[in-house]
Design a protein around this motif. Structure first.
Motif, PDB file in Angstrom:
ATOM      1  N   SER A   1       0.817  -1.210   0.000  1.00  0.00           N
ATOM      2  CA  SER A   1       0.000   0.000   0.000  1.00  0.00           C
ATOM      3  C   SER A   1       0.856   1.267   0.000  1.00  0.00           C
ATOM      4  O   SER A   1       0.700   2.139  -0.868  1.00  0.00           O
ATOM      5  CB  SER A   1      -0.918  -0.012   1.231  1.00  0.00           C
TER       6      SER A   1
ATOM      7  N   ARG B   1      -2.989   7.400 -10.920  1.00  0.00           N
ATOM      8  CA  ARG B   1      -4.334   7.058 -10.421  1.00  0.00           C
ATOM      9  C   ARG B   1      -4.424   5.578 -10.058  1.00  0.00           C
ATOM     10  O   ARG B   1      -4.987   5.202  -9.018  1.00  0.00           O
ATOM     11  CB  ARG B   1      -5.390   7.415 -11.463  1.00  0.00           C
TER      12      ARG B   1
ATOM     13  N   TYR C   1      -2.646   4.886  -6.896  1.00  0.00           N
ATOM     14  CA  TYR C   1      -3.413   5.310  -5.717  1.00  0.00           C
ATOM     15  C   TYR C   1      -4.449   4.248  -5.363  1.00  0.00           C
ATOM     16  O   TYR C   1      -4.690   3.962  -4.188  1.00  0.00           O
ATOM     17  CB  TYR C   1      -4.095   6.649  -5.955  1.00  0.00           C
ATOM     18  N   LEU C   2      -5.053   3.651  -6.373  1.00  0.00           N
ATOM     19  CA  LEU C   2      -6.017   2.570  -6.131  1.00  0.00           C
ATOM     20  C   LEU C   2      -5.327   1.390  -5.455  1.00  0.00           C
ATOM     21  O   LEU C   2      -5.878   0.773  -4.536  1.00  0.00           O
ATOM     22  CB  LEU C   2      -6.643   2.139  -7.457  1.00  0.00           C
TER      23      LEU C   2
ATOM     24  N   ALA D   1      -4.997   2.224  -1.869  1.00  0.00           N
ATOM     25  CA  ALA D   1      -6.226   2.205  -1.078  1.00  0.00           C
ATOM     26  C   ALA D   1      -6.775   0.795  -0.856  1.00  0.00           C
ATOM     27  O   ALA D   1      -7.202   0.460   0.255  1.00  0.00           O
ATOM     28  CB  ALA D   1      -7.289   3.077  -1.749  1.00  0.00           C
TER      29      ALA D   1
ATOM     30  N   VAL E   1     -12.608   4.500   1.487  1.00  0.00           N
ATOM     31  CA  VAL E   1     -11.668   4.105   0.437  1.00  0.00           C
ATOM     32  C   VAL E   1     -12.215   4.492  -0.931  1.00  0.00           C
ATOM     33  O   VAL E   1     -11.511   5.038  -1.781  1.00  0.00           O
ATOM     34  CB  VAL E   1     -11.386   2.587   0.510  1.00  0.00           C
TER      35      VAL E   1
ATOM     36  N   SER F   1     -12.187   8.370  -1.394  1.00  0.00           N
ATOM     37  CA  SER F   1     -10.817   8.846  -1.560  1.00  0.00           C
ATOM     38  C   SER F   1     -10.304   8.545  -2.959  1.00  0.00           C
ATOM     39  O   SER F   1      -9.726   9.406  -3.636  1.00  0.00           O
ATOM     40  CB  SER F   1      -9.927   8.168  -0.505  1.00  0.00           C
ATOM     41  N   THR F   2     -10.540   7.326  -3.428  1.00  0.00           N
ATOM     42  CA  THR F   2     -10.071   6.936  -4.759  1.00  0.00           C
ATOM     43  C   THR F   2     -10.803   7.717  -5.844  1.00  0.00           C
ATOM     44  O   THR F   2     -10.190   8.165  -6.821  1.00  0.00           O
ATOM     45  CB  THR F   2     -10.279   5.431  -4.962  1.00  0.00           C
TER      46      THR F   2
ATOM     47  N   VAL G   1      -9.319  11.187  -6.291  1.00  0.00           N
ATOM     48  CA  VAL G   1      -8.062  11.191  -7.034  1.00  0.00           C
ATOM     49  C   VAL G   1      -8.315  10.967  -8.518  1.00  0.00           C
ATOM     50  O   VAL G   1      -7.713  11.619  -9.373  1.00  0.00           O
ATOM     51  CB  VAL G   1      -7.098  10.120  -6.474  1.00  0.00           C
ATOM     52  N   TRP G   2      -9.212  10.070  -8.853  1.00  0.00           N
ATOM     53  CA  TRP G   2      -9.478   9.744 -10.252  1.00  0.00           C
ATOM     54  C   TRP G   2     -10.222  10.858 -10.975  1.00  0.00           C
ATOM     55  O   TRP G   2     -10.230  10.900 -12.214  1.00  0.00           O
ATOM     56  CB  TRP G   2     -10.254   8.432 -10.342  1.00  0.00           C
TER      57      TRP G   2
END
Length: 295
Positions: free
Chosen positions: A187, A229, A232-233, A236, A261, A264-265, A268-269
């Motif tokens: 992570s 991106r 980041y996934l 998470a 989660v 948050s994802t 970012v996306w």
């Protein structure tokens, strides 16, 4: 041979005090603080050496600070980041020698703090993991062809912040070797790589001219941002597995963790990835799930 780019002159209005504040950029150090909070999160109700974890996280911040300084020195010498007004080299009057000394002092302080904790906690065996990765972090900026200028730069970052930072803090805290250390290392390694990639697109041209083979130079801005991106996934998702199990599976608290989660994802996306847009959602996710786990 690639000729270094001439340094761009900083604006006359940028005084010494302002440049120190800009170069320090405290938010960037979240990438070192969050793994410590991640250890606290994944520990659940298990007893840990909380003081050692806090001091160890501070040692990591000192190491990151030193590496940041040496990275600015390396970029200045090799001609990359010429447009970077918050470079530590500018803070030190464009003296790479003073900036490098500052960096080595910070590295030494971080290493000494970490070693002292390992001795105090009778965990010197962690050096077998930590020492090679500290050396790897130094080589990231060392020499005329540092690792940060090769295609290995992103992988080195992931190793240093995954097994290196999270893994060592997890073991320093006194937690047993379980799947949690693997989940956490994956992570936070992915988070560090996502942060690095989000930083690269605006600097593609200067990096290319300086001979830097960063991911963005090799693959372009669009692919770099998409990969950030995805990383980041990857940051998470490994958190949601142990968290939902520990917080009761599909119970109310488990669902809240899963929703955090997802939110948050999605944040970012939905944006162009840049360092603050990676770090702020990540901090919100960690702090939010910590709050849920303590309710």
């Amino acid at each position: 041979m690639v000729k270094p780019l001439p340094p761009v002159q900083a604006p006359e209005t940028l005084d010494s005090a302002a440049s120190w504040r800009q170069a320090l950029n405290p938010a960037v150090y979240l990438v070192s603080v969050l793994p410590g909070l991640g250890v606290l999160l994944l520990a659940g109700g298990q007893p840990i050496w909380l003081g050692g974890l806090a001091a160890g996280t501070f040692a990591v911040v000192l190491l990151q600070h030193g590496i940041n300084l040496l990275n600015d020195v390396s970029d200045w010498r090799l001609g990359a980041d010429g447009e970077k007004y918050d470079s530590w080299v500018r803070v030190h009057g464009q003296s790479t020698r003073i900036a490098a000394l500052h960096g080595f002092v910070s590295l030494a302080a971080g290493a000494a703090t970490g070693l002292g904790l390992l001795i105090l906690g009778e965990r010197l065996w962690i050096l077998a993991v930590a020492a090679p990765l500290v050396v790897l972090g130094y080589l990231y900026n060392a020499g005329s062809r540092p690792l940060s200028y090769t295609h290995l730069g992103e992988w080195v970052t992931g190793l240093c912040y995954g097994p290196g930072v999270f893994g060592c803090l997890y073991l320093l805290a006194g937690l047993p070797f379980t799947a949690d250390i693997l989940w956490g290392s994956l992570s936070f390694g992915a988070l560090a790589m996502a942060l690095l990639l989000s930083h690269q697109p605006p600097q593609i041209e200067t990096d290319r001219q300086a001979g830097k083979r960063s991911f963005a130079v090799r693959y372009g801005a669009q692919r770099t941002e998409q990969t950030a991106r995805i990383l980041y996934l990857i940051f998470a998702l490994p958190l949601v597995v142990p968290l939902t199990q520990r917080l009761g599976g599909l119970s109310e608290t488990g669902w809240i963790a899963a929703v955090l989660v997802a939110l948050s994802t999605a944040l970012v996306w939905s944006t162009v990835p840049r360092p603050p847009r990676i770090l702020i959602p990540a901090a919100g996710l960690i702090l939010g799930t910590l709050a849920v786990s303590w309710v």
